[in-house]
Scaffold this motif. Structure first.
Motif, PDB file in Angstrom:
ATOM      1  N   ALA A 129     -40.817   9.445  43.952  1.00 36.46           N
ATOM      2  CA  ALA A 129     -42.158   9.801  44.413  1.00 36.46           C
ATOM      3  C   ALA A 129     -42.115  11.187  45.038  1.00 36.46           C
ATOM      4  CB  ALA A 129     -42.653   8.775  45.427  1.00 36.46           C
ATOM      5  N   THR A 130     -43.208  11.911  44.930  1.00 32.43           N
ATOM      6  CA  THR A 130     -43.302  13.218  45.566  1.00 32.43           C
ATOM      7  C   THR A 130     -44.750  13.485  45.923  1.00 32.43           C
ATOM      8  OG1 THR A 130     -42.607  15.529  45.407  1.00 32.43           O
ATOM      9  CG2 THR A 130     -43.649  14.572  43.460  1.00 32.43           C
ATOM     10  N   ALA A 131     -44.960  14.384  46.878  1.00 35.86           N
ATOM     11  CA  ALA A 131     -46.309  14.729  47.310  1.00 35.86           C
ATOM     12  C   ALA A 131     -46.309  16.139  47.869  1.00 35.86           C
ATOM     13  CB  ALA A 131     -46.796  13.746  48.377  1.00 35.86           C
ATOM     14  N   THR A 132     -47.407  16.825  47.684  1.00 36.50           N
ATOM     15  CA  THR A 132     -47.595  18.167  48.236  1.00 36.50           C
ATOM     16  C   THR A 132     -48.982  18.225  48.848  1.00 36.50           C
ATOM     17  OG1 THR A 132     -48.592  19.130  46.262  1.00 36.50           O
ATOM     18  CG2 THR A 132     -46.183  19.112  46.373  1.00 36.50           C
ATOM     19  N   ALA A 133     -49.258  19.318  49.563  1.00 39.41           N
ATOM     20  CA  ALA A 133     -50.584  19.475  50.155  1.00 39.41           C
ATOM     21  C   ALA A 133     -51.667  19.519  49.089  1.00 39.41           C
ATOM     22  CB  ALA A 133     -50.622  20.748  51.006  1.00 39.41           C
ATOM     23  N   ALA A 134     -51.373  20.149  47.942  1.00 38.06           N
ATOM     24  CA  ALA A 134     -52.361  20.258  46.878  1.00 38.06           C
ATOM     25  C   ALA A 134     -52.507  18.953  46.089  1.00 38.06           C
ATOM     26  CB  ALA A 134     -51.988  21.393  45.931  1.00 38.06           C
ATOM     27  N   VAL A 135     -51.388  18.224  45.922  1.00 38.05           N
ATOM     28  CA  VAL A 135     -51.399  16.974  45.154  1.00 38.05           C
ATOM     29  C   VAL A 135     -50.727  15.901  46.022  1.00 38.05           C
ATOM     30  CG1 VAL A 135     -50.886  15.891  42.940  1.00 38.05           C
ATOM     31  CG2 VAL A 135     -51.167  18.375  43.064  1.00 38.05           C
ATOM     32  N   PRO A 136     -51.450  15.347  46.971  1.00 42.45           N
ATOM     33  CA  PRO A 136     -50.817  14.453  47.940  1.00 42.45           C
ATOM     34  C   PRO A 136     -50.538  13.046  47.442  1.00 42.45           C
ATOM     35  CG  PRO A 136     -53.142  14.687  48.428  1.00 42.45           C
ATOM     36  CD  PRO A 136     -52.854  15.636  47.305  1.00 42.45           C
ATOM     37  N   GLU A 137     -51.147  12.624  46.333  1.00 48.03           N
ATOM     38  CA  GLU A 137     -51.029  11.222  45.941  1.00 48.03           C
ATOM     39  C   GLU A 137     -50.644  10.973  44.486  1.00 48.03           C
ATOM     40  OE1 GLU A 137     -54.676   9.299  46.996  1.00 48.03           O
ATOM     41  OE2 GLU A 137     -54.445   9.691  49.149  1.00 48.03           O
ATOM     42  N   GLN A 138     -51.001  11.847  43.568  1.00 50.04           N
ATOM     43  CA  GLN A 138     -50.920  11.539  42.147  1.00 50.04           C
ATOM     44  C   GLN A 138     -49.517  11.174  41.682  1.00 50.04           C
ATOM     45  OE1 GLN A 138     -52.491  14.568  39.604  1.00 50.04           O
ATOM     46  NE2 GLN A 138     -52.208  13.388  37.726  1.00 50.04           N
ATOM     47  N   PHE A 139     -48.507  11.813  42.256  1.00 46.18           N
ATOM     48  CA  PHE A 139     -47.133  11.552  41.845  1.00 46.18           C
ATOM     49  C   PHE A 139     -46.350  10.828  42.929  1.00 46.18           C
ATOM     50  CE2 PHE A 139     -48.487  15.627  39.881  1.00 46.18           C
ATOM     51  CZ  PHE A 139     -48.650  15.155  38.590  1.00 46.18           C
TER      52      PHE A 139
END
Length: 509
Positions: free
Chosen positions: A283-293
């Motif tokens: 699993a990973t998350a970023t500020a721009a894509v916090p949930e999709q992956f």
């Protein structure tokens, strides 16, 4: 890829009807994981170069992250049902989870149906991969790429069926895709023995054909170590002690894993995919894509509070029984249990008066990371499904069950290696176990599994296979019925969709 996935959805229309679920769009939802950067559906890095089946394999890996497969339904069934955890959250929240906690489970339980759907969906993904390999339109696809893809698909299918048979007992074996008018909904249930034989065959193929490791761009991809580790657990569950010991030993002598990662670091982000890791959901998350992956695994267990301490839903909290299970000074207790009114792993004062006195500390994350991506829900946290210490303790258990001086020595060595890592150089705690009495050693290994793997999905399955579930759970005031509550009911939704082909488990009619 979008056209292929549309074809895939049409091809599985009847199967999807059976499981009352739909595939989540997985365009470019790939296994490759990167700690930094901001991704979207168009720029998520594709780990090219491994073969023409990547898009289908990665769709299957993506299914492991789904809510129904490894989030709330999973947590409720494998942890909240055990004596290590209580439902948590608030008294009025999570009626279906409360049913599992108190063993008044009905066939209409939504979590029971969701869990079935999540694993059948993963099985469908795997069968699609196998069909693509069998009917590959390109005659020039290299044989090794086909074999590797087949091995990954069979591992994931074996994992899904291992979960299904332990959760539900009799389940239908679906080993191919179907477009017939009857569809998979009319496949009757097989016996647990038949399902276990099917699982063994899948995992044996995977173990014989997977690589020991992959290029770092394929981080988290299934390896021969994962196949042998899971196969050892399948053998152990069936009390096939010699096979379990030998197969666990293949993992232990592979040179790929060890106990070098400190226990306190195993569950940090830095501990993901480490020497301790054998099978993890990525699993990973970023500020721009916090949930999709990412995964909601940590969110549903995070501290339920307010303001800065509103970190999740607050489910699956450590029980007083688990709290009391640790030896004096065992550092694993502090890494497992977070106390309301205490101090976090990161030096933060935890408010008193939270809805529950304890929370699962293995899903705690540093506030700096939460701030960096503007999220307190930790969607970036991997789900550890099989750790190296688990395999070492399986080896110890199987060796002790086989008996004899040599096996007892091997069992003690394995057990004490786990305790040595836990004590972290502090010889005043967790002394080596020295008993050679088989029953006493068996109890010591069982105790070690409990505290080493606390809140990690193993306890309920362990007490069931040891035959002590009724004693343990009734002692906690649970209305556990022998011969019934070892498994879940077949979801009524699935029985209705099958028009009665699926039949209910004993005691749930």
């Amino acid at each position: 890829m979008k056209n292929i996935l549309k074809f895939k959805k049409r091809h599985f229309a009847l199967l999807i009807l059976m499981i009352a679920t739909t595939f989540v769009a997985c365009d470019k939802d790939f296994l490759d994981r990167q700690a930094q950067g901001e991704y979207n559906q168009d720029n998520y890095p594709y780990p090219g170069g491994s073969g023409p089946y990547d898009q289908f394999i990665n769709a299957a890996y993506s299914s492991l992250r789904n809510y129904n497969a490894t989030v709330m339904p999973f947590i409720a069934a494998v942890s909240i049902r055990s004596d290590d955890a209580d439902k948590g959250s608030t008294p009025s929240d999570g009626a279906d989870a409360l049913q599992l906690d108190n063993f008044n489970i009905t066939p209409a339980n939504g979590l029971v149906n969701a869990l079935w759907s999540g694993h059948i969906s993963l099985i469908a993904d795997c069968n699609y991969i196998l069909d693509r390999i069998k009917n590959d339109p390109n005659p020039n696809t290299a044989a090794n790429l086909k074999i590797d893809a087949e091995a990954q698909a069979k591992f994931l299918r074996g994992y899904a069926y291992f979960m299904m048979v332990r959760l539900y007992g009799r389940v239908p074996i679906i080993d191919s895709i179907t477009t017939s008018s009857a569809g998979a909904a009319n496949i009757p249930q097989s016996t647990p023995a038949q399902v276990y034989a099917f699982i063994e065959k899948d995992l044996q193929f995977a173990a014989a054909n997977l690589a020991p490791s992959y290029d770092p761009k394929f981080i988290g991809r299934i390896t021969v170590g994962a196949a042998n580790g899971l196969l050892a657990k399948v053998y152990l569950t069936q009390r096939k002690w010699a096979q379990a010991m030998a197969t666990a030993n293949l993992v232990m002598t592979s040179g790929q894993y060890d106990l070098s990662v400190p226990y306190s670091k195993v569950f940090d982000e830095a501990g993901e995919n480490s020497k301790e890791s054998i099978f993890e959901v990525q699993a990973t998350a970023t500020a721009a894509v916090p949930e999709q992956f990412g995964s909601q695994y940590a969110q549903v267990q995070g501290v339920r509070g307010s303001g800065d301490w509103n970190l999740g839903w607050g489910f699956n909290v450590p029980s007083t029984a688990l709290e009391a299970a640790y030896e004096t000074g065992d550092p694993r207790k502090a890494r497992t249990i977070l106390y309301s009114g205490g101090t976090s792993l990161y030096g933060e004062a935890v408010p008193a008066g939270l809805p529950n006195p304890r929370y699962n500390n293995k899903v705690s994350t540093p506030r700096a990371k939460q701030t960096a991506i503007n999220s307190r829900s930790a969607w970036w946290m991997n789900v550890r499904l099989l750790r190296y210490a688990d395999v070492v303790l399986m080896y110890a258990e199987a060796a002790n069950e086989l008996g004899g001086v040599a096996n007892t020595t091997s069992a003690l060595s394995a057990l004490n290696s786990v305790r040595a890592r836990a004590r972290g150089g502090n010889n005043a705690i967790l002394p080596n176990v020295v008993t050679t009495d088989q029953l006493v050693l068996s109890n010591a290994i069982r105790q070690e599994r409990r505290v080493e793997l606390g809140m990690e999905h193993e306890r309920f399955f362990d007490i069931v296979r040891w035959g002590i579930a009724a004693d343990v759970l009734q002692a906690q005031g649970k209305t556990f019925v022998v011969g019934k509550h070892e498994i879940l009911p077949i979801p009524q939704t699935q029985i209705d969709l099958s028009k009665g082909v699926l039949t209910q488990n004993f005691g749930y009619n």
